[in-house]
Scaffold this active site. Structure first.
Site, PDB file in Angstrom:
ATOM      1  N   SER A 136       6.895  35.745 -38.684  1.00  0.00           N
ATOM      2  CA  SER A 136       5.885  34.759 -38.272  1.00  0.00           C
ATOM      3  C   SER A 136       4.704  35.532 -37.701  1.00  0.00           C
ATOM      4  O   SER A 136       4.834  36.707 -37.344  1.00  0.00           O
ATOM      5  CB  SER A 136       6.499  33.856 -37.186  1.00  0.00           C
ATOM      6  OG  SER A 136       5.509  33.120 -36.503  1.00  0.00           O
ATOM      7  N   TYR A 149      10.952  32.801 -29.164  1.00  0.00           N
ATOM      8  CA  TYR A 149      10.617  32.872 -30.596  1.00  0.00           C
ATOM      9  C   TYR A 149       9.827  34.156 -30.878  1.00  0.00           C
ATOM     10  O   TYR A 149      10.108  34.875 -31.846  1.00  0.00           O
ATOM     11  CB  TYR A 149       9.805  31.632 -30.966  1.00  0.00           C
ATOM     12  CG  TYR A 149       9.511  31.449 -32.439  1.00  0.00           C
ATOM     13  CD1 TYR A 149      10.520  31.122 -33.339  1.00  0.00           C
ATOM     14  CD2 TYR A 149       8.215  31.578 -32.932  1.00  0.00           C
ATOM     15  CE1 TYR A 149      10.236  30.926 -34.693  1.00  0.00           C
ATOM     16  CE2 TYR A 149       7.923  31.377 -34.271  1.00  0.00           C
ATOM     17  CZ  TYR A 149       8.941  31.053 -35.145  1.00  0.00           C
ATOM     18  OH  TYR A 149       8.660  30.866 -36.486  1.00  0.00           O
TER      19      TYR A 149
END
Ligand SMILES: NC(=O)c1ccc[n+]([C@@H]2O[C@H](COP(=O)([O-])OP(=O)(O)OC[C@H]3O[C@@H](n4cnc5c(N)ncnc54)[C@H](O)[C@@H]3O)[C@@H](O)[C@H]2O)c1
Length: 278
Positions: A136, A149
């Site tokens: 990501s 995350y």
């Protein structure tokens, strides 16, 4: 590289980016095993493209190895391994339970490790292959309220780049995919406290709509063909990545301001405006 006849496994194939990867691979002529912890969702993806599916929890190393072994036993090789399954937690870090920390470590980090540990030795043995890990932009920049995350995706980026530099000599390519917001169900999952993922991710990117998952899957296959190291999408995310490297102090201050705005909106039950650091 042509994808025709290539043997591929995709994890997290029941939804979003994983399902789009399966569609793109099938359209390019690859044979895909669509896998997901949600076996019915994996089957729906597979049925739509005439592929095979399996229920597979990436936290189960033995099961991931068995999926790789099954493809190799059937086809004689595994050409492409897409370690894509992932989850997110968004919100103030003190609200996360240890179970939530462990889940993100188990799925986002160990899940990728299990895919690599199962596929890479086989690819070395056959002298070719490509590993594609979905990280990501959160693996390249560090936005607050996404701390667990960000940790997990930085691990995936670091692991992918290090592996790539040693795998090349064994005939194995490694790509890490680093998109910013992509229009998938994950944008509405994993909220802790008053966090509103869709608002956070879109406002943070200064965009009204998220990137299209099928476009990202197409970009990903092109990046595999070109043996790219890192795929950052969409284009504007490149600028944010560059900015984070050139001006880390300023980026950190922008991130603090963005988190404060988001928090204010979360407390008020509204969403906060203003572009963020991505
Ligand atoms: N959508 C985005 O904005 C975005 C941006 C950057 C990176 N990503 C990453 O892309 C990947 C795919 O996410 P998505 O956006 O398609 O989300 P999604 O929620 O639509 O799909 C994720 C899939 O992973 C599956 N999954 C969850 N836990 C699993 C497990 N233990 N084993 C196997 N499968 C499991 C889910 O059942 C789901 O089908 C993730 O790694 C995510 O972090 C997404």
């Amino acid at each position: 590289m042509t994808f025709a006849g290539k043997q591929a496994i995709v994890t997290g194939a029941g939804s979003g980016i994983g399902a789009a990867l399966c569609r793109a691979l099938a359209a390019a002529g690859a044979e895909v095993l669509c896998t997901d912890i949600d076996g019915e969702a994996a089957a729906r993806t597979a049925d739509a493209i005439g592929a095979r599916s399996a229920r597979l929890d990436v936290t189960d190393a033995t099961a991931v190895q068995a999926a790789v072994d099954e493809v190799v036993a059937r086809a004689g090789r595994l050409d492409l391994m897409f370690n894509n399954a992932g989850i997110v937690w968004g919100g103030d870090t003190e609200l996360l339970t240890l179970d939530q920390w462990n889940a993100i470590i188990d799925i986002n980090i160990r899940g990728v490790v299990h895919g690599v540990a199962a596929a890479y030795p086989q690819m070395i043995k056959q002298g070719h292959g490509h590993i594609v890990n979905t990280a990501s932009m959160a693996g390249l920049t560090a936005a607050g309220q996404l701390t667990s995350y960000v940790m997990s995706k930085h691990a995936v980026v670091g692991m992918s780049l290090a592996l790539r530099s040693e795998a090349a000599a064994r005939g194995v390519g490694v790509l890490v995919v680093c998109p910013s917001a992509v229009e998938t169900p994950i944008l509405d999952k994993g909220a802790v406290g008053g966090f509103v993922g869709r608002d956070y991710f879109l406002t943070g990117q200064g965009v009204k709509t998220a990137y299209n998952a099928d476009k990202l899957a197409h970009d990903t296959l092109r990046a595999v063909e070109r043996n790219k190291a890192v795929l950052v999408k969409p284009r504007r995310a490149h600028a944010q990545w560059l900015f984070a490297r050139l001006a880390p102090g300023l980026m950190q201050r922008l991130s603090m301001r963005f988190v404060a705005q988001q928090r204010a909106g979360q407390r008020a039950g509204t969403t906060a405006g203003g572009p963020g650091p991505g």
